[in-house]
Scaffold this motif. Structure first.
Motif, PDB file in Angstrom:
ATOM      1  N   UNK A 230       0.972  -1.329  -0.084  1.00  0.00           N
ATOM      2  CA  UNK A 230      -0.017  -0.118   0.037  1.00  0.00           C
ATOM      3  C   UNK A 230       1.044   1.308   0.121  1.00  0.00           C
ATOM      4  N   UNK A 231       1.920   1.071   0.804  1.00  0.00           N
ATOM      5  CA  UNK A 231       2.816   2.592   0.899  1.00  0.00           C
ATOM      6  C   UNK A 231       3.497   2.490  -0.573  1.00  0.00           C
ATOM      7  N   UNK A 232       3.958   1.720  -1.163  1.00  0.00           N
ATOM      8  CA  UNK A 232       4.445   1.482  -2.243  1.00  0.00           C
ATOM      9  C   UNK A 232       3.652   2.396  -3.437  1.00  0.00           C
ATOM     10  N   UNK A 233       2.343   1.854  -3.297  1.00  0.00           N
ATOM     11  CA  UNK A 233       1.633   2.388  -4.395  1.00  0.00           C
ATOM     12  C   UNK A 233       1.145   3.797  -4.147  1.00  0.00           C
ATOM     13  N   UNK A 234       1.233   4.360  -2.850  1.00  0.00           N
ATOM     14  CA  UNK A 234       0.960   5.827  -2.552  1.00  0.00           C
ATOM     15  C   UNK A 234       2.146   6.549  -2.957  1.00  0.00           C
ATOM     16  N   UNK A 235       3.367   6.007  -2.734  1.00  0.00           N
ATOM     17  CA  UNK A 235       4.379   6.903  -2.926  1.00  0.00           C
ATOM     18  C   UNK A 235       4.506   6.849  -4.589  1.00  0.00           C
ATOM     19  N   UNK A 236       4.473   5.982  -5.273  1.00  0.00           N
ATOM     20  CA  UNK A 236       4.672   6.009  -6.639  1.00  0.00           C
ATOM     21  C   UNK A 236       3.386   7.102  -7.239  1.00  0.00           C
ATOM     22  N   UNK A 237       2.455   7.010  -6.737  1.00  0.00           N
ATOM     23  CA  UNK A 237       1.183   7.802  -7.449  1.00  0.00           C
ATOM     24  C   UNK A 237       1.157   9.445  -6.893  1.00  0.00           C
ATOM     25  N   UNK A 238       2.304   9.722  -6.248  1.00  0.00           N
ATOM     26  CA  UNK A 238       2.368  11.016  -5.551  1.00  0.00           C
ATOM     27  C   UNK A 238       2.902  11.971  -6.723  1.00  0.00           C
ATOM     28  N   UNK A 239       2.775  13.239  -6.847  1.00  0.00           N
ATOM     29  CA  UNK A 239       3.413  13.895  -8.060  1.00  0.00           C
ATOM     30  C   UNK A 239       4.481  14.985  -7.115  1.00  0.00           C
ATOM     31  N   UNK A 240       5.487  14.449  -7.106  1.00  0.00           N
ATOM     32  CA  UNK A 240       6.661  15.171  -6.078  1.00  0.00           C
ATOM     33  C   UNK A 240       7.178  16.345  -7.056  1.00  0.00           C
ATOM     34  N   UNK A 241       7.504  17.318  -6.430  1.00  0.00           N
ATOM     35  CA  UNK A 241       8.544  18.061  -7.060  1.00  0.00           C
ATOM     36  C   UNK A 241       9.849  17.772  -7.301  1.00  0.00           C
ATOM     37  N   UNK A 242      10.653  17.989  -8.336  1.00  0.00           N
ATOM     38  CA  UNK A 242      12.044  17.975  -8.430  1.00  0.00           C
ATOM     39  C   UNK A 242      12.840  19.078  -7.973  1.00  0.00           C
ATOM     40  N   UNK A 243      13.933  19.077  -8.047  1.00  0.00           N
ATOM     41  CA  UNK A 243      14.757  20.253  -7.610  1.00  0.00           C
ATOM     42  C   UNK A 243      14.716  21.450  -8.485  1.00  0.00           C
ATOM     43  N   UNK A 244      14.655  21.029  -9.657  1.00  0.00           N
ATOM     44  CA  UNK A 244      14.311  22.141 -10.810  1.00  0.00           C
ATOM     45  C   UNK A 244      12.980  23.163 -10.415  1.00  0.00           C
ATOM     46  N   UNK A 245      11.944  22.195  -9.949  1.00  0.00           N
ATOM     47  CA  UNK A 245      10.635  22.912  -9.818  1.00  0.00           C
ATOM     48  C   UNK A 245      10.761  23.599  -8.565  1.00  0.00           C
ATOM     49  N   UNK A 246      11.580  23.281  -7.470  1.00  0.00           N
ATOM     50  CA  UNK A 246      12.014  23.916  -6.135  1.00  0.00           C
ATOM     51  C   UNK A 246      12.628  25.053  -6.428  1.00  0.00           C
ATOM     52  N   UNK A 247      13.404  25.249  -7.342  1.00  0.00           N
ATOM     53  CA  UNK A 247      14.329  26.306  -7.697  1.00  0.00           C
ATOM     54  C   UNK A 247      13.635  27.325  -8.567  1.00  0.00           C
ATOM     55  N   UNK A 248      12.741  26.765  -9.305  1.00  0.00           N
ATOM     56  CA  UNK A 248      11.905  27.904 -10.003  1.00  0.00           C
ATOM     57  C   UNK A 248      11.011  28.545  -9.318  1.00  0.00           C
ATOM     58  N   UNK A 249      10.455  27.749  -8.373  1.00  0.00           N
ATOM     59  CA  UNK A 249       9.430  28.435  -7.452  1.00  0.00           C
ATOM     60  C   UNK A 249      10.144  29.439  -6.525  1.00  0.00           C
ATOM     61  N   UNK A 250      11.590  29.013  -6.086  1.00  0.00           N
ATOM     62  CA  UNK A 250      12.155  30.123  -5.033  1.00  0.00           C
ATOM     63  C   UNK A 250      12.394  31.359  -5.844  1.00  0.00           C
ATOM     64  N   UNK A 251      12.933  30.926  -7.195  1.00  0.00           N
ATOM     65  CA  UNK A 251      13.092  32.131  -7.768  1.00  0.00           C
ATOM     66  C   UNK A 251      12.275  33.205  -8.023  1.00  0.00           C
TER      67      UNK A 251
END
Length: 57
Positions: free
Chosen positions: A19-40
């Motif tokens: 169950x945990x594996x399914x939840x983890x794989x189905x999440x839309x997580x930000x990668x470092x590029x998304x985080x940096x763009x947001x910070x900028x």
């Protein structure tokens, strides 16, 4: 002595892990590029707010 063949035959995966594996794989997580763009964008917005403040005479 442990009989590894028998132990492997008895092995059953944990349902919670699956169950945990399914939840983890189905999440839309930000990668470092998304985080940096947001910070900028956030820094530019804050900087623009500082420069557009009314100047007192």
């Amino acid at each position: 002595m442990i009989n590894f063949e028998n132990e492997l035959k008895k092995f059953r995966p944990s349902l919670e892990i699956e169950d945990a594996e399914e939840i983890i794989y189905n999440q839309d997580l930000d990668d470092m590029a998304d985080i940096l763009v947001g910070l900028i964008k956030e820094a530019r917005t804050e900087d623009a707010g500082r420069h557009s403040a009314p100047k007192y005479k």
